[in-house]
Design an enzyme around this catalytic site. Structure first.
Site, PDB file in Angstrom:
ATOM      1  N   HIS A  33       0.837  -1.206   0.000  1.00 30.40           N
ATOM      2  CA  HIS A  33       0.000   0.000   0.000  1.00 30.40           C
ATOM      3  C   HIS A  33       0.871   1.255   0.000  1.00 30.40           C
ATOM      4  O   HIS A  33       0.551   2.254  -0.642  1.00 30.40           O
ATOM      5  CB  HIS A  33      -0.887   0.056   1.256  1.00 30.40           C
ATOM      6  CG  HIS A  33      -1.902  -1.038   1.339  1.00 30.40           C
ATOM      7  ND1 HIS A  33      -1.794  -2.094   2.211  1.00 30.40           N
ATOM      8  CD2 HIS A  33      -3.063  -1.214   0.675  1.00 30.40           C
ATOM      9  CE1 HIS A  33      -2.837  -2.888   2.083  1.00 30.40           C
ATOM     10  NE2 HIS A  33      -3.629  -2.376   1.153  1.00 30.40           N
ATOM     11  N   GLN A  57     -18.481  -5.727  -0.656  1.00 33.03           N
ATOM     12  CA  GLN A  57     -17.692  -6.603  -1.504  1.00 33.03           C
ATOM     13  C   GLN A  57     -17.339  -7.940  -0.834  1.00 33.03           C
ATOM     14  O   GLN A  57     -16.587  -8.720  -1.389  1.00 33.03           O
ATOM     15  CB  GLN A  57     -16.424  -5.897  -1.992  1.00 33.03           C
ATOM     16  CG  GLN A  57     -15.367  -5.614  -0.946  1.00 33.03           C
ATOM     17  CD  GLN A  57     -14.290  -4.671  -1.457  1.00 33.03           C
ATOM     18  OE1 GLN A  57     -14.532  -3.494  -1.711  1.00 33.03           O
ATOM     19  NE2 GLN A  57     -13.083  -5.185  -1.630  1.00 33.03           N
ATOM     20  N   GLN A 150      -9.558  -6.640 -10.801  1.00 33.04           N
ATOM     21  CA  GLN A 150     -10.162  -5.434 -10.202  1.00 33.04           C
ATOM     22  C   GLN A 150      -9.637  -4.178 -10.901  1.00 33.04           C
ATOM     23  O   GLN A 150     -10.397  -3.272 -11.262  1.00 33.04           O
ATOM     24  CB  GLN A 150      -9.828  -5.395  -8.709  1.00 33.04           C
ATOM     25  CG  GLN A 150     -10.106  -4.063  -8.042  1.00 33.04           C
ATOM     26  CD  GLN A 150      -9.848  -4.082  -6.546  1.00 33.04           C
ATOM     27  OE1 GLN A 150     -10.625  -4.629  -5.791  1.00 33.04           O
ATOM     28  NE2 GLN A 150      -8.761  -3.478  -6.094  1.00 33.04           N
TER      29      GLN A 150
END
Ligand code: PAF
Length: 281
Positions: A33, A57, A150
């Protein structure tokens, strides 16, 4: 670094900069991240990280309740990396009403691979990403390529809705032994962690076979079967390991060139932990 929890505070914290960059996360941050934050800083002047564990989700059998919430530590890490603003809304702030308007992504991209094992996942992701883009109104948003499907789906969503945000994909960040960094690696026991590198090893084996196969002699089914067997022998339950075209994630046709156009994608379970990874070929 400023931390805000409401949309009103968020909007008040916007700076009149040339480019605002969003890094959407569900928290429990790791080096992967933080690399997205580094990349975000190269793309604009105000870097906003969102931290929100998005119920929409998660399937009922998934880890929504036990997903680690580590806001304080996450904020320390983000501040250390030069993030400017953290948007950490509560569920009530982001979904004040049950979210009845949802984004159903293109079925060609979104009803394959992950969708077979996580029904509703991409609708949940696209809905929250659309909402976060609306809240933060970024010029650029950065997503990890580890979640390859994604990333592709979001790129197409932004294009199809003509949203004024440029999507940047950040290459997967790996541990020294090759394991793709993921919040879910924390669920692995020490023996599972040692075994986990085998997933990337099988992706590399397929990529190497594709790169060295004599023209017209590539038997993808055999390669995928061999990799599946190797993983199963080591205690994995394999959901898929498959070569696809990068742009639409469909299998390449026999007459198509593969090198530079393809990606090998895999998802498999070690004990109770499901890992995904991919490698462009
Ligand atoms: O990749 C993730 O962490 C999530 O799917 C995202 C994009 C933050 C949406 O909740």
């Amino acid at each position: 670094m400023k931390i805000v929890h409401t949309l009103k505070e968020l909007r008040q914290a916007f700076e009149p900069v040339q480019a605002r960059v969003l890094v959407p996360t569900m928290g429990n941050l790791h080096e992967g991240h933080l690399r997205l934050i580094d990349t975000a800083r190269r793309h604009g002047q105000q870097v906003v990280a969102s931290i929100f564990v998005n119920r929409l989700q998660f399937a009922p059998n998934e880890d929504f309740d036990r997903y680690p919430r580590t806001l304080e530590r996450d904020c320390e890490l983000l501040a250390g990396r030069g993030c400017d603003l953290v948007f950490a809304p509560t569920e009530g702030e982001l979904y004040p009403l049950p979210q009845s308007y949802k984004v159903h992504p293109d079925p060609v991209l979104a009803n394959i691979l992950e969708a077979h094992f996580r029904p509703g996942f991409f609708t949940g992701v696209c809905t929250v990403v659309m909402k976060l883009l609306g809240c933060v109104q970024p010029d650029v948003a950065v997503f990890g390529q580890k979640d390859y499907q994604q990333w592709r789906i979001i790129e197409r969503m932004v294009h199809q809705f003509a949203l004024p945000t440029r999507i940047v994909g950040e290459p997967t960040c790996r541990a020294d032994d090759g394991l793709a960094l993921s919040s879910r690696n924390g669920y692995l026991s020490p023996p599972e962690r040692a075994q986990a590198i085998e997933l990337y090893a099988q992706l590399r084996a397929i990529a190497q076979a594709v790169q060295t196969a004599p023209a017209g002699r590539l038997d993808m089914q055999a390669l995928e079967h061999k990799a599946t067997m190797a993983l199963q022998t080591n205690g994995w339950q394999v959901d898929y390991i498959t070569l696809r075209r990068r742009m639409d994630l469909l299998p390449p046709t026999p007459d198509e060139s593969i090198l530079g156009q393809s990606v090998v994608l895999a998802a498999a379970r070690l004990g109770a932990t499901r890992l995904i990874d991919n490698l462009e070929v």
